[in-house]
Design an enzyme around this catalytic site. Structure first.
Site, PDB file in Angstrom:
ATOM      1  N   THR A  52       6.426   3.903   6.169  1.00  0.00           N
ATOM      2  CA  THR A  52       6.476   2.692   6.982  1.00  0.00           C
ATOM      3  C   THR A  52       5.068   2.136   7.147  1.00  0.00           C
ATOM      4  OG1 THR A  52       7.374   1.734   9.025  1.00  0.00           O
ATOM      5  CG2 THR A  52       6.266   3.869   9.224  1.00  0.00           C
ATOM      6  N   LYS A  56       2.710   1.131   3.370  1.00  0.00           N
ATOM      7  CA  LYS A  56       3.603   0.793   2.252  1.00  0.00           C
ATOM      8  C   LYS A  56       2.834   0.339   1.008  1.00  0.00           C
ATOM      9  CE  LYS A  56       7.848  -0.363   4.766  1.00  0.00           C
ATOM     10  NZ  LYS A  56       8.929  -1.372   4.934  1.00  0.00           N
ATOM     11  N   ASN A  77       8.413   2.197  -0.005  1.00  0.00           N
ATOM     12  CA  ASN A  77       8.848   2.807   1.253  1.00  0.00           C
ATOM     13  C   ASN A  77       9.578   4.133   1.036  1.00  0.00           C
ATOM     14  OD1 ASN A  77      11.344   1.826   0.318  1.00  0.00           O
ATOM     15  ND2 ASN A  77      12.073   1.431   2.399  1.00  0.00           N
ATOM     16  N   ASP A  92      13.989  -1.203   0.673  1.00  0.00           N
ATOM     17  CA  ASP A  92      14.173  -2.355   1.563  1.00  0.00           C
ATOM     18  C   ASP A  92      14.933  -3.475   0.850  1.00  0.00           C
ATOM     19  OD1 ASP A  92      12.955  -1.272   3.786  1.00  0.00           O
ATOM     20  OD2 ASP A  92      10.965  -2.004   3.245  1.00  0.00           O
ATOM     21  N   GLY A 116       7.327 -15.939   7.703  1.00  0.00           N
ATOM     22  CA  GLY A 116       6.377 -14.851   7.533  1.00  0.00           C
ATOM     23  C   GLY A 116       6.021 -14.659   6.074  1.00  0.00           C
TER      24      GLY A 116
END
Length: 403
Positions: A52, A56, A77, A92, A116
């Site tokens: 995490t 990463k 991850n 992910d 983001g």
């Protein structure tokens, strides 16, 4: 077999609990400082680890191989030891893709805004592009930013890949959804709180919305497959998701003063293993005086301010049974505080069964008039309504069947 989660400050993580359902392996939390990273990866006692933030990207320098997907995303991850080599992968992507499918949204041929520009954003962009979407990344700088969102009024799906709205800084949203008249769905990678302000805004507008808990479980499922070198049924995602959702969920009881919220709440907490809290007790703690004293010395508005402060604090937490005061529904501001992590249940009891001792408003007002005034407010707050005229056991059983 030893597995675990690598990070810097892990705090409370759901990963050990999630992985306990996926395979027969020991799962630990590995908190490491940056200077410890190389030694841990080379010589640490593990067969596989999740990675995490903030590592990463950093772990890549110490790996022997990357899967094509990890190379594409530039982030890892999951790391496993295979034949003496450290191999990095990214689950992910699978987790977010599973989340999109679970939401029922269809991104193909539609404009999707991803808020983001970090690692979570890159994952969302890759998934949505593979699904045939037109993806626009919104960041603080660059061509597309928060100051020119009006250029994207035709967006159909919005994904929040930022920490805005995450616990403990709840109650804020990165954008105004009124800017997007064609909006079909909102996905938020955050799962604490269960309903960020962004998701609450979407819900209020009748727009499909989903938090990141499903993604968390789905990515763990693929990680477990890498750890165990086996195939795990997708049905496990739903099973574990429901376990976590119920565990994290607050059960919030509303209703007229004296309708039995505290009595029902205590028994419900006992049977569900949740912690019981009484909002009135929190108000007394904050005010430093009893509720009758607050009303007598300061008036109802001061009491309502203390009440909102109490609900703000309690509503941020997870896994509670919360008994509220009878008039909390008179302030609309209290709804998002209670709903962000909670299912709200209205307990109804016949008015002639309601006690008034020690209840300033019940003593000072006609209960029938009070009920008629508050009834639409209870209806607006409540997810479910339960009759509490029979035994407490029957009421608790009925709530259990609902949730």
């Amino acid at each position: 077999m030893k597995c675990g989660l690598l990070g810097r400050k892990l705090g409370h993580s759901y990963s050990p609990q999630i992985h306990s359902h996926f395979g027969d392996y020991h799962y630990s939390l590995f908190e490491k400082e940056p200077e410890e990273l190389e030694s841990f990866l080379k010589y640490g006692d593990f067969a596989g680890i999740n990675v995490t933030m903030p590592y990463k990207n950093d772990v890549i320098a110490y790996l022997d191989e990357l899967t094509p997907l990890a190379k594409r995303l530039g982030a890892v991850n999951v790391v496993v030891r295979r034949n003496g080599k450290l191999i990095g992968h990214n689950t992910d992507f699978y987790g977010f893709a599973s989340m999109v499918r679970k939401s029922g949204l269809s991104p193909a041929g539609k404009k999707c805004l991803v808020l983001g520009s970090g690692g979570a954003s890159r994952t969302a962009v890759a998934v949505l592009e593979d699904m045939g979407a037109e993806v626009v990344v919104i960041s603080r700088n660059g061509e597309n930013h928060y100051g020119n969102l009006h250029l994207h009024r035709d967006a159909a799906i919005i994904v929040n890949a930022t920490p805005v709205g995450m616990y403990p800084n709840v109650g804020i949203s990165p954008i105004d959804l009124d800017l997007f008249p064609a909006l079909e769905g909102v996905l938020d990678a955050i799962y604490n709180p269960a309903h960020t302000q962004l998701l609450l805004d979407a819900e209020q507008r009748g727009i499909v919305n989903m938090n990141g808990l499903w993604m968390l479980v789905a990515q763990a499922k693929e990680a477990a497959e890498w750890f165990t070198n086996s195939v795990i049924s997708d049905e496990k995602i739903s099973e574990i998701y429901e376990i976590l959702r119920r565990q994290m969920e607050n059960i919030v009881l509303i209703g007229m003063p004296g309708c039995g919220k505290s009595t029902v709440g205590r028994l419900l907490a006992e049977q569900t293993g949740k912690e019981f809290v009484d909002a009135d007790e929190k108000i007394v703690e904050l005010a430093g005086k009893s509720i009758p004293e607050i009303f007598a010395q300061d008036g109802e508005e001061v009491f309502r301010s203390f009440e909102t402060k109490a609900l703000e604090e309690l509503g941020k937490r997870s896994g509670l049974v919360i008994a509220t005061g009878g008039g909390c529904v008179t302030k609309a501001r209290n709804y998002p505080l209670l709903h962000q992590n909670g299912t709200i249940i209205w307990l109804k009891r016949d008015l002639d069964q309601l006690p008034t001792d020690g209840r300033p408003l019940s003593q000072a007002n006609d209960l029938t008039m009070m009920y008629e005034t508050r009834k639409p407010m209870y209806e607006a707050f409540a997810d479910y309504t339960i009759d509490n005229n029979d035994s407490v056991t029957d009421t608790v059983r009925a709530i259990g069947e609902l949730i």
